[in-house]
Design a protein around this motif. Structure first.
Motif, short mmCIF file in Angstrom:
data_model
loop_
_atom_site.label_atom_id
_atom_site.label_comp_id
_atom_site.label_asym_id
_atom_site.label_seq_id
_atom_site.Cartn_x
_atom_site.Cartn_y
_atom_site.Cartn_z
N SER A 13 0.79 -1.14 -0.03
CA SER A 13 -0.13 0.09 0.04
C SER A 13 1.00 1.12 0.01
CB SER A 13 -0.96 -0.06 1.16
OG SER A 13 -1.59 1.26 1.33
N LYS A 14 2.00 1.28 0.92
CA LYS A 14 2.84 2.34 0.91
C LYS A 14 3.82 2.46 -0.34
CE LYS A 14 3.36 2.35 5.94
NZ LYS A 14 4.26 2.38 7.18
N GLN A 15 3.95 1.45 -1.03
CA GLN A 15 4.78 1.27 -2.08
C GLN A 15 4.03 2.15 -3.42
OE1 GLN A 15 6.01 -2.58 -3.08
NE2 GLN A 15 7.87 -2.06 -4.00
N LEU A 16 2.64 1.61 -3.51
CA LEU A 16 1.74 2.09 -4.28
C LEU A 16 1.57 3.57 -4.45
CD1 LEU A 16 0.03 1.45 -7.02
CD2 LEU A 16 -1.89 0.85 -5.55
N LYS A 17 1.41 3.90 -3.12
CA LYS A 17 1.24 5.33 -2.66
C LYS A 17 2.46 6.33 -3.08
CE LYS A 17 -2.43 5.45 0.57
NZ LYS A 17 -3.04 5.94 1.89
N GLY A 18 3.54 5.72 -2.93
CA GLY A 18 5.01 6.30 -3.19
C GLY A 18 4.87 6.22 -4.72
N TYR A 19 4.53 5.41 -5.43
CA TYR A 19 4.37 5.43 -7.22
C TYR A 19 3.58 6.65 -7.36
CZ TYR A 19 3.85 3.90 -11.83
OH TYR A 19 3.83 3.78 -13.01
N ILE A 20 2.49 6.78 -6.92
CA ILE A 20 1.58 7.50 -7.36
C ILE A 20 2.15 9.20 -7.11
CG2 ILE A 20 -0.65 8.51 -6.97
CD1 ILE A 20 -1.72 5.65 -6.06
N ARG A 21 2.68 9.07 -5.87
CA ARG A 21 3.31 10.41 -5.33
C ARG A 21 4.36 10.97 -6.38
NH1 ARG A 21 3.74 8.70 -0.31
NH2 ARG A 21 1.75 9.26 0.23
N ARG A 22 4.98 10.20 -6.99
CA ARG A 22 6.01 10.54 -7.88
C ARG A 22 5.38 11.55 -9.13
NH1 ARG A 22 9.89 5.97 -9.69
NH2 ARG A 22 7.81 4.60 -9.63
N PHE A 23 4.23 11.24 -9.19
CA PHE A 23 3.63 11.67 -10.46
C PHE A 23 2.48 12.60 -10.18
CE2 PHE A 23 4.57 7.46 -11.57
CZ PHE A 23 5.52 7.68 -12.68
N VAL A 24 2.00 12.89 -8.81
CA VAL A 24 1.06 13.70 -8.37
C VAL A 24 1.43 14.90 -7.39
CG1 VAL A 24 -1.29 13.87 -7.28
CG2 VAL A 24 -0.76 11.97 -9.03
N GLN A 25 1.19 16.10 -7.31
CA GLN A 25 1.77 16.83 -6.24
C GLN A 25 0.84 17.03 -5.05
OE1 GLN A 25 1.54 20.66 -8.51
NE2 GLN A 25 3.39 20.16 -9.77
N GLN A 26 -0.36 16.89 -4.96
CA GLN A 26 -1.26 17.13 -4.10
C GLN A 26 -1.38 15.82 -3.29
OE1 GLN A 26 -3.22 19.92 -2.97
NE2 GLN A 26 -2.20 21.27 -4.65
N GLU A 27 -1.35 15.84 -2.00
CA GLU A 27 -1.46 14.54 -1.28
C GLU A 27 -2.90 13.90 -1.35
OE1 GLU A 27 0.00 11.19 0.85
OE2 GLU A 27 1.10 13.01 0.06
N SER A 28 -3.80 15.03 -1.47
CA SER A 28 -5.40 14.40 -1.57
C SER A 28 -5.52 13.66 -3.00
CB SER A 28 -6.28 15.66 -1.42
OG SER A 28 -6.15 16.50 -2.42
N ASP A 29 -5.00 14.28 -3.80
CA ASP A 29 -4.98 13.60 -5.19
C ASP A 29 -4.36 12.03 -5.01
OD1 ASP A 29 -6.05 15.69 -6.49
OD2 ASP A 29 -4.51 16.58 -7.29
N VAL A 30 -3.17 12.01 -4.19
CA VAL A 30 -2.42 10.72 -4.21
C VAL A 30 -3.67 9.74 -3.46
CG1 VAL A 30 -0.87 9.20 -2.99
CG2 VAL A 30 -0.54 11.61 -3.99
N ASP A 31 -4.30 10.31 -2.45
CA ASP A 31 -5.21 9.19 -1.71
C ASP A 31 -6.48 8.96 -2.72
OD1 ASP A 31 -3.91 9.32 0.52
OD2 ASP A 31 -4.87 11.11 1.23
N ASP A 32 -7.06 10.02 -3.51
CA ASP A 32 -8.15 9.57 -4.54
C ASP A 32 -7.47 8.68 -5.59
OD1 ASP A 32 -9.56 11.48 -3.25
OD2 ASP A 32 -9.35 13.08 -4.80
N ILE A 33 -6.33 8.78 -6.12
CA ILE A 33 -6.00 8.06 -7.02
C ILE A 33 -5.72 6.49 -6.63
CG2 ILE A 33 -4.05 7.23 -8.96
CD1 ILE A 33 -4.02 10.42 -9.45
N TYR A 34 -5.13 6.53 -5.37
CA TYR A 34 -4.91 5.15 -4.57
C TYR A 34 -6.36 4.53 -4.43
CZ TYR A 34 -4.12 1.74 -1.13
OH TYR A 34 -3.93 0.62 -0.60
N GLN A 35 -7.22 5.11 -4.17
CA GLN A 35 -8.62 4.70 -3.63
C GLN A 35 -9.31 4.24 -5.09
OE1 GLN A 35 -11.21 7.44 -1.77
NE2 GLN A 35 -10.44 6.66 0.22
#
Length: 174
Positions: A24-46
């Motif tokens: 879960s942390k690994q996937l969020k880290g992957y997403i975070r590389r492409f997205v600036q906003q933390e809320s967007d990271v959570d949205d894309i993860y969900q």
């Protein structure tokens, strides 16, 4: 836990190995590389978790972690396209049209000013102006009906316009 977090955790367990919670942390880290906003990271993860759950119900996925990264990447691309389209749409300034009420008020205010000015204007000048500007008569018709020369009609119209302009400027200063 909130309802959304429960749903995400259930989804998470549905397609990832339950013992590998570090994914879960690994996937969020992957997403975070492409997205600036933390809320967007959570949205894309969900959204990724939900898509993976839907896919798991239809087909068996052999490498769910790689596939989840691809799903997340596609969601990020879709999100950036959507943001670009919204930005592109706002490049042109939206046209603001006056409401009918604003137009009516402007018209009534101008009418009151015109009436004041016309009331104080010599009758010949007023008559020439009303015939030309309001009734839409040609200058030749006015000449014939009023017995004036074309030069006189032109002078009355020009002087009336000059007088109107000055009077309106005075009214607006008040």
């Amino acid at each position: 836990m909130k309802k959304n977090e429960d749903q995400v955790m259930t989804t998470h367990l549905a397609f990832f190995n339950a013992s590998d919670l570090g994914w879960s942390k690994q996937l969020k880290g992957y997403i975070r590389r492409f997205v600036q906003q933390e809320s967007d990271v959570d949205d894309i993860y969900q959204d990724t978790c939900l898509k993976m759950m839907e896919l798991n119900q239809k087909d068996h996925i052999h490498n769910s972690q790689s596939y989840a990264k691809r799903v997340a990447k596609n969601l990020i691309i879709d999100q950036s396209r959507s943001a670009f389209k919204q930005h592109e749409a706002m490049l042109e300034e939206p046209e603001c049209k006056k409401s009918d009420l604003d137009t009516l008020i402007d018209y009534q205010q101008r009418l009151v000013i015109y009436q004041k000015i016309l009331k104080d204007t010599p009758s010949t000048r007023r008559d020439v102006f009303v015939r030309y500007r309001i009734k839409g008569q040609s200058k030749e018709q006015i000449c014939q009906e009023m017995g004036l020369s074309l030069e006189a009609v032109n002078k009355h119209i020009t002087r009336m316009l000059t007088h109107l302009k000055a009077a309106i400027a005075r009214e607006l200063e008040k």
